[in-house]
Design a protein around this motif. Structure first.
Motif, short mmCIF file in Angstrom:
data_model
loop_
_atom_site.label_atom_id
_atom_site.label_comp_id
_atom_site.label_asym_id
_atom_site.label_seq_id
_atom_site.Cartn_x
_atom_site.Cartn_y
_atom_site.Cartn_z
N LYS A 168 0.82 -1.20 0.00
CA LYS A 168 0.00 0.00 0.00
C LYS A 168 0.87 1.27 0.00
O LYS A 168 0.39 2.35 -0.32
N ALA A 169 2.14 1.11 0.39
CA ALA A 169 3.04 2.26 0.42
C ALA A 169 3.78 2.44 -0.89
O ALA A 169 4.65 3.30 -1.01
N MET A 170 3.45 1.59 -1.88
CA MET A 170 4.08 1.76 -3.19
C MET A 170 3.61 3.08 -3.80
O MET A 170 2.56 3.60 -3.44
N PRO A 171 4.38 3.61 -4.75
CA PRO A 171 3.99 4.88 -5.35
C PRO A 171 2.67 4.75 -6.11
O PRO A 171 2.28 3.65 -6.49
N PRO A 172 1.97 5.87 -6.36
CA PRO A 172 0.72 5.82 -7.12
C PRO A 172 0.97 5.40 -8.56
O PRO A 172 2.12 5.32 -9.01
N VAL A 173 -0.14 5.16 -9.26
CA VAL A 173 -0.07 4.57 -10.59
C VAL A 173 0.91 5.28 -11.52
O VAL A 173 1.73 4.66 -12.18
N GLU A 211 3.57 6.89 -10.95
CA GLU A 211 5.01 6.77 -10.65
C GLU A 211 5.40 5.32 -10.41
O GLU A 211 6.30 5.03 -9.62
N SER A 212 4.69 4.39 -11.04
CA SER A 212 4.92 2.96 -10.80
C SER A 212 6.38 2.59 -11.02
O SER A 212 7.06 3.17 -11.86
N PHE A 213 6.81 1.58 -10.25
CA PHE A 213 8.10 0.95 -10.57
C PHE A 213 7.85 0.04 -11.76
O PHE A 213 6.92 -0.78 -11.74
N ILE A 214 8.67 0.18 -12.80
CA ILE A 214 8.46 -0.65 -13.98
C ILE A 214 9.71 -1.47 -14.25
O ILE A 214 10.83 -0.94 -14.27
N PHE A 215 9.54 -2.79 -14.37
CA PHE A 215 10.66 -3.66 -14.66
C PHE A 215 10.53 -4.21 -16.06
O PHE A 215 9.45 -4.64 -16.47
N ASP A 230 10.12 -3.04 -18.77
CA ASP A 230 9.09 -2.40 -19.59
C ASP A 230 7.78 -3.16 -19.61
O ASP A 230 6.92 -2.90 -20.44
N SER A 231 7.61 -4.17 -18.75
CA SER A 231 6.38 -4.96 -18.87
C SER A 231 5.74 -5.29 -17.52
O SER A 231 4.57 -5.61 -17.47
N ILE A 232 6.49 -5.22 -16.43
CA ILE A 232 5.90 -5.51 -15.12
C ILE A 232 5.87 -4.21 -14.33
O ILE A 232 6.90 -3.55 -14.20
N ALA A 233 4.70 -3.84 -13.86
CA ALA A 233 4.58 -2.57 -13.14
C ALA A 233 4.06 -2.83 -11.74
O ALA A 233 3.14 -3.62 -11.53
N GLY A 268 -1.41 -2.57 -7.01
CA GLY A 268 -1.04 -3.97 -7.21
C GLY A 268 0.04 -4.15 -8.24
O GLY A 268 0.78 -3.23 -8.59
N LEU A 269 0.09 -5.38 -8.73
CA LEU A 269 1.15 -5.80 -9.63
C LEU A 269 0.51 -6.03 -10.99
O LEU A 269 -0.48 -6.74 -11.10
N ASN A 270 1.07 -5.38 -12.03
CA ASN A 270 0.55 -5.60 -13.38
C ASN A 270 1.56 -6.41 -14.16
O ASN A 270 2.71 -6.00 -14.32
#
Lengths: 373, 396
Positions: free
Chosen positions: B152-157, B159-163, B165-168, B173-175
């Motif tokens: 829940k403390a992850m950044p908002p949509v 500013e997502s962490f992106i690995f 170029d396909s996993i955010a 949650g985890l996309n």
């Protein structure tokens, strides 16, 4: 005749090679025994290098220890907000217990510690008196002191109890009430009488197959339905009943291990002395079986103690729930507020459980009769 | 020749209540009466209480419209669905967590358990630290930590962490990408199944070959080659194309791909790490339980170290590991119910929570939930017992 050389003094053995003793030998043996081992060491070292310094900075280096409110913890780059724990400590320990009456809780803590320490030291004398005091007298004393309403103590309803106090109370009730029930269930399970055996097995397996959370739900929803009309069951009591019956089923299995480890000869010896069932169990079998199952009992007590945190789901303010609810306190609002709270609660639970598991190992080693290599 | 009975002393005459057989019957009858009386009294109280609260009973609510939403479902479900569909959704979500949890926990457990036994000081220290810390912290607390303090403390949509170029990862949650198979993909699946069947036959043959001639057929590498190449060739020939639906940031959220909500990720991660620490101890105990003489015997037979592990140590260790491992799996299945505390819609949350609150059928709902967990526990333990019987020592 040629001279014969006979050595008369013992040749001093050469010291072991430099590479197998001391620091160098230890490093060689434990870190670089083979090329693969060396790679593992390097990988492990990198993991430590990656994890330890940030963790240290978060916990100690950049942490805020003294602050009046969350402003200091909101500063960019600060770590854990220990000042918040320090500020909330009273709440975490006593919950909503009235501050003027908190000395009553403290007395319970001190007396409990004074009683339990000699009980756990195997060489301390007066074990029986000590056990009776701890298991029978102490719970009554805690109840009277905390609840009040008599002896000129003001009444404090259980809704106001909370924090570590409630966690310890549920844990204590769990072990004190469920151990006798568990022993009776085990004896029932081992009984030759089919009806008693079946009932015991059914009870044990039923409780063991359900998650504690459903049992707590059941206790909080169903117990009021089961009770006769007009009788209300206290919320804390409902949770304790659920936890106790759940724990009894697990303890029954732990004690069964001890009963099964006892050689048949002991049962036969008791029979041949002409002891009846209660006497042979009480004097011969159970004292030995319980001693053998101490590690198992302590282990299931550890899991009971961890599971007490589940009562927060049915709305009781135990340690976890007080921490959880304080993480939304805006006065201390900061990015690391929740993490700090959970770390604190985790440390408290860890300290209790780790202590108990070390104690269980210590007892296991004491009971070891030397069959192992 | 029949023995003369007159030399034996007759059984002493005792009062009937001192006869152990009769006494046992009396005790049983008393206990049974007490239990029946207790059950009857509880049933009576419940009926009276329910009547007083004007509550109806029965299982007919299953066919009533549920009227609440569930944000994570494996089967089609909507507000207009029935309660039995909601029940099914909850059960499937529980099963999903249980299966994934068992898989990851076993993986973590084996790695950590073997690592703790490693002769390498750093590796074994890291494993010991993991096991001794995680084992002694309540599962619910760890779940809260993963959910509230990490996910829940992850950044908002935005500013997502992106690995890659396909996993955010963001606070919703985890996309992850979703593979899309075109019409020819089933040929590949069929080829894979055929290859699997062939490998199975090959294994039987290689064992017989070994027994007959003493020649060892390189089974593992051949099997791997078959499993990779046959479906691979079919893939090429059939011209199957697999594309990935990659999550794209559009508007306020990610579109495409699969979104795994933080509740789901938290319960799977939390429960795998928690149970993994227990499985690690089980694995360690199992390996330590194999006598050192077995290793020496294997060495003296000239087995190389991989064969020593595969043919001598692991089969014996498995026997010790399986029963406690079964317990850990059962604990995991039961602990998956903790997800209710963070709002993941599994059985307890959907059924014992929302459904119970809406319908008020406490007795029925609790009964069914208990029954489900009993069945689940029973199936896991039967499966593990079946496996245990297969690997158990056959004694003469």
């Amino acid at each position: 005749m040629s001279d014969v050389f006979v050595r008369t003094t013992w040749a001093e053995p050469l010291p072991p090679p430099d590479s197998s003793v001391g620091v160098k030998g230890w490093i060689r043996g434990n870190l670089f025994a083979s090329p693969g081992d060396a790679m593992l060491t390097i990988a492990g070292f990198l993991i430590l290098l990656w994890a330890v310094p940030p963790l240290f900075n978060f916990l100690i280096g950049d942490a805020v220890f003294i602050a009046k409110d969350g402003a200091a913890c909101r500063v960019e780059g600060t770590g854990a907000c220990w000042a918040y724990i320090w500020d909330k400590l009273n709440f975490f320990v006593y919950g909503f217990y009235p501050p003027a009456q908190q000395w009553r809780v403290n007395i319970c803590f001190v007396v409990g510690a004074l009683l339990i320490v000699p009980l756990l030291v195997p060489t301390a004398p007066y074990k029986l008196v000590n056990a009776i005091l701890f298991f029978a007298v102490y719970p009554v004393m805690v109840l009277i002191l905390l609840r009040g309403g008599m002896f000129e103590l003001s009444f404090v309803p259980t809704e106001n109890w909370g924090g570590l106090t409630v966690t310890l109370i549920i844990g204590l009730c769990g072990i004190v009430i469920s151990l006798p029930i568990g022993v009776v269930l085990t004896l029932g399970r081992q009984s030759k009488l089919p009806v008693i055996r079946t009932l015991s097995i059914a009870f044990i397996e039923l409780w063991r197959s359900a998650p504690l959370i459903t049992i707590l739900f059941m206790a909080s929803v169903m117990l009021p339905l089961f009770a006769p009309q007009g009788m209300t069951v206290d919320k804390l009591v409902r949770a304790i009943v659920g936890v106790t019956l759940f724990e009894a089923a697990y303890l029954a299995e732990a004690v069964r291990g001890g009963l099964q480890a006892l050689p048949r000869g002991q049962y036969e010896a008791a029979d041949s002395l002409g002891l009846n069932y209660p006497k042979s169990m009480g004097l011969i079998i159970l004292p030995q079986a319980l001693k053998l199952s101490i590690p198992g009992i302590v282990n299931s007590f550890i899991s009971l103690f961890k599971d007490t945190s589940l009562v927060s789901i049915v709305g009781i303010f135990d340690l976890l729930n007080t921490v959880q609810s304080s993480t939304s306190d805006l006065r201390w609002g900061s990015p690391h507020q929740a993490v700090t709270g959970y770390l604190f609660a985790a440390f408290v639970f860890w300290a209790f459980c780790f202590g108990m598991s070390r104690y269980s190992l210590f007892i296991e080693r004491r009971l070891e009769t030397g069959h192992k290599r | 020749m029949a023995k003369d009975d007159s030399t034996r002393t007759p059984a002493p005459k005792t009062a009937f209540y001192n006869d152990p057989v009769i006494r046992g019957r009396i005790y049983q009858a008393l206990v049974l009466l007490a239990v029946i009386a207790a059950i009857l009294s509880i049933a009576h109280n419940t009926a009276v209480n329910l009547e007083r609260q004007n509550k109806t009973t029965g299982f007919d609510f299953f066919w009533a419209t549920a009227g609440f939403d569930i944000f994570f479902t494996l089967i089609p479900y909507s507000r207009a669905s029935y309660y039995w569909e909601a029940f099914l959704v909850g059960m499937l979500n529980t099963l999903l967590v249980a299966v994934l949890g068992i898989f990851f926990a076993t993986l973590i457990g084996f790695v950590a358990g073997i690592a703790r036994l490693s002769g390498n000081f750093i590796i074994s220290s890291i494993a010991t630290f993991y096991i001794e810390t995680i084992r002694n912290i309540p599962a619910l607390l760890q779940l809260f930590f993963w959910y509230f303090a990490v996910l829940k403390a992850m950044p908002p949509v935005r500013e997502s962490f992106i690995f890659f170029d396909s996993i955010a990862i963001n606070n919703r949650g985890l996309n992850v990408p979703r593979p899309i198979f075109d019409g020819h993909f089933h040929y590949v699946v069929i080829a894979f199944l055929l290859a699997l069947a062939f490998v199975f036959v090959l294994r039987k043959w290689s064992i017989r070959h070994l027994e007959k001639t003493g020649q060892r057929f390189p089974f593992a590498s051949t099997a791997l080659a078959i499993l990779v190449f046959i479906p691979g060739i079919v893939w090429m020939l059939s011209g199957t194309q697999v594309t990935f639906d990659i999550p794209q940031l559009g508007g306020f959220n990610f579109r495409g791909g699969v979104n795994l909500p933080p509740e789901f990720v938290a319960i799977v991660v939390g429960i795998s790490i928690y149970t993994g620490s227990f499985i690690a101890e089980t694995v360690r105990a199992g390996i330590l339980a194999v006598n050192w003489g077995q290793t020496e015997a294997a060495q003296s037979l000239g087995l190389k170290s991989s064969d020593r592990l595969r043919l001598v140590i692991i089969p014996q260790a498995m026997r010790v590991i399986i029963p406690p491992m079964t317990n850990q799996y059962l604990n995991l299945v039961k602990n998956s119910s903790l997800a209710a505390a963070i709002g993941y819609p599994e059985l307890v949350s959907v059924f014992m929570g929302t459904t119970l609150n809406q319908t008020g059928r406490a007795v029925e709902v609790v009964f069914i939930t208990m029954l489900v967990y009993f069945t689940l526990s029973f199936s896991v333990s039967s499966l593990m017992n079946w496996y245990n019987r297969r690997v158990a020592l056959v004694e003469r």
